[in-house]
Write an enzyme that holds these catalytic residues in place. Structure first.
Site, short mmCIF file in Angstrom:
data_model
loop_
_atom_site.label_atom_id
_atom_site.label_comp_id
_atom_site.label_asym_id
_atom_site.label_seq_id
_atom_site.Cartn_x
_atom_site.Cartn_y
_atom_site.Cartn_z
N TYR A 189 -44.59 -24.50 90.42
CA TYR A 189 -45.12 -25.40 89.38
C TYR A 189 -46.44 -24.83 88.88
O TYR A 189 -47.40 -24.70 89.64
CB TYR A 189 -45.35 -26.78 90.00
CG TYR A 189 -45.65 -27.90 89.03
CD1 TYR A 189 -44.98 -29.10 89.14
CD2 TYR A 189 -46.61 -27.79 88.02
CE1 TYR A 189 -45.24 -30.16 88.27
CE2 TYR A 189 -46.87 -28.83 87.15
CZ TYR A 189 -46.20 -30.01 87.29
OH TYR A 189 -46.46 -31.05 86.43
N ASP B 4 -52.00 -19.99 92.16
CA ASP B 4 -52.18 -21.32 91.60
C ASP B 4 -52.61 -22.22 92.74
O ASP B 4 -51.81 -22.61 93.59
CB ASP B 4 -50.86 -21.80 90.98
CG ASP B 4 -50.98 -23.19 90.36
OD1 ASP B 4 -51.86 -23.95 90.80
OD2 ASP B 4 -50.19 -23.51 89.46
N LYS C 48 -57.34 -30.77 90.26
CA LYS C 48 -57.27 -31.92 91.17
C LYS C 48 -58.59 -32.19 91.89
O LYS C 48 -59.45 -32.86 91.35
CB LYS C 48 -56.10 -31.75 92.13
CG LYS C 48 -54.76 -31.59 91.33
CD LYS C 48 -53.54 -31.93 92.12
CE LYS C 48 -52.25 -31.54 91.42
NZ LYS C 48 -51.57 -32.61 90.75
C1 LIG Z 1 -49.47 -26.23 91.56
C2 LIG Z 1 -49.81 -26.96 90.29
N1 LIG Z 1 -50.24 -26.25 89.23
C3 LIG Z 1 -50.57 -26.83 88.07
C4 LIG Z 1 -50.46 -28.19 87.91
C5 LIG Z 1 -50.81 -28.81 86.59
O1 LIG Z 1 -51.97 -29.56 86.69
P1 LIG Z 1 -52.28 -30.71 85.62
O2 LIG Z 1 -51.33 -31.84 85.93
O3 LIG Z 1 -53.72 -31.04 85.85
O4 LIG Z 1 -52.04 -30.12 84.27
C6 LIG Z 1 -50.01 -28.98 88.97
C7 LIG Z 1 -49.90 -30.43 88.81
O5 LIG Z 1 -49.47 -31.14 89.70
C8 LIG Z 1 -49.66 -28.35 90.19
O6 LIG Z 1 -49.17 -29.05 91.22
#
Ligand SMILES: Cc1ncc(COP(=O)(O)O)c(C=O)c1O
Length: 429
Positions: A141, A236, A264
């Protein structure tokens, strides 16, 4: 505490939401619950029903909801003006705290969401390497950009390395720019890098993918292959940053990428995220350093917002206190161990997978190593379990328990009882 002017009941709010929001929700969580407030490790819905909260706002509320120090830090800023577009003290100090904490971080660029951070990290890799392709992992993700929504949650298995777009509206041409590999399979990565080394700008990976830990040697293998082939490694760390350790997954697993993304926790419950990494790569955000050719255009109205940055700084200060991570891990370990015992006691095949600060059960007899392993789990059973837990006052996301520093022994006891009773109901069906 509840100062909303509209005193509609939860039912009325749910009906209203169905009228004015597509699908009746903000798109994140089912719209059949409306949260009124949160404190510590608990939240209350608009009917006043209380829950032990493992959703934690999808992760930001690591130190608990409405933590008095975070609240005070944010309130102090709100009273002095909430956004300026120009640099502010709190954003600068938060960048310094990130540079001090995160091994790969020599410089930081703030944005507002993790999606943006991932989009810009991939763009930075392309700008630095002057190549177009990015390799990602199936089930990984990286937010909602056109580049990221490839093989996040494919319903049908594609053939590696062809990506399967997860959304309508993604240009067909972008499929050629993303290669997809199975998580935890270093041999497939090595062969894709051999084949595409002159086109690949970077590899982006969740070092701990959703709830799947890296297999021994996998992250080290990625580091070695990328370094040997002049390809950037992007972690990430939107979820894992300041959660698996103060320095994130790169500290916890001991592998340092070239760039990482954070979100987060660093915003303390406000919209704030970041790209961080090696200064020579981050230089591409600075036209003065790299000139027009290499310049990576990036501007955001709320980037480095002082309220979010002050809340983030207060959160990091709490996390730096002696024993914070020991406490978080001890709570998570107890939860994981008890859930595994209860599954066994009820004769249910299930893997409690993850790391102590975040985990879940996959109802499968096989250990889970990658996205396809997750799909082998019984999703209907998990949904039913989650819903039985919700009836019993435990709130969580579809496939994750986020543990908080604020979860008390009483919260944990409540959770054990809810698990025991929900599992009994699950097997009785
Ligand atoms: C691993 C990861 N990357 C990126 C994101 C995207 O973050 P945002 O929801 O702040 O756009 C998330 C969101 O849960 C995530 O879990």
């Amino acid at each position: 505490m509840n100062d909303v002017t509209d005193r509609s009941s939860e039912r009325e709010l749910i009906d209203k939401a169905k009228r004015v929001l597509p699908g009746g929700s903000f798109g994140n969580f089912p719209g059949d619950i409306v949260i009124r407030e949160g404190r510590g490790g608990r939240v209350w819905d608009e009917n006043g029903k209380e829950y032990v909260d493992f959703l934690l706002g999808s992760g930001p509320m690591l130190v608990g909801h409405a933590h008095p120090e975070v609240t005070a830090a944010a309130q102090a800023r709100v009273a002095q003006g909430t956004t300026f577009f120009a640099n502010n003290r709190y954003g600068i100090e938060l960048a310094e705290a990130i540079v001090d904490a995160v091994p790969c971080a020599e410089q930081v660029r703030f944005v507002s969401t993790g999606s943006e951070a991932d989009l810009y990290a991939m763009r930075a890799a392309r700008a630095f390497r002057r190549r177009d392709k990015i390799l990602k992992f199936e089930g990984g993700y990286h937010g909602m950009s056109d580049y990221s929504l490839m093989s996040l949650a494919p319903k049908r298995s594609g053939n590696f390395p062809q990506p399967v777009p997860d959304s309508a509206g993604i240009p067909r041409s972008l499929r050629d720019e993303i290669l997809v590999a199975p998580f935890n399979d270093i041999d497939v990565v090595a062969s894709l890098v051999r084949e595409h080394r002159d086109e690949l700008a970077g590899i982006i990976v969740e070092p701990f993918q959703r709830i799947i830990p890296p297999a021994p040697g996998f992250l080290e293998g990625l580091r070695k292959i990328t370094a040997e082939n002049g390809i950037l490694l992007i972690f990430d760390e939107v979820v894992t940053g300041f959660r698996l350790a103060y320095g994130g997954a790169q500290e916890y697993y001991g592998v340092v990428p070239d760039l990482c993304t954070l979100g987060k926790v660093i915003g303390g419950g406000f919209p704030l995220a970041a790209v961080a990494g090696r200064a020579d790569i981050m230089a591409h955000f600075d036209r003065g350093a790299v000139g027009d050719e290499g310049f990576l255009m990036q501007v955001g109205t709320l980037s480095g917002n002082p309220v979010a940055a002050a809340a983030g700084l207060a959160t990091l200060e709490i996390l730096r206190r002696p024993g914070a991570y020991e406490h978080l891990f001890a709570t998570g370990r107890k939860l994981m161990g008890t859930l595994a015992e209860l599954l066994k006691g009820n004769g249910l095949a299930g893997q409690v997978t993850g790391e102590p600060p975040l985990f879940d059960v996959v109802f499968s007899a096989e250990p889970v190593r990658d996205y396809r392993g997750t799909l082998r789990g019984d999703g209907d059973r998990l949904r039913r379990f989650n819903s039985l837990l919700r009836e019993r006052g435990v709130l969580k996301g579809e496939s994750k328990y986020y543990v908080s520093l604020a979860h008390t022994p009483e919260d944990i006891r409540h959770t054990y009882n809810a698990w025991a009773s929900a599992l009994e109901a699950l097997v009785a069906r």
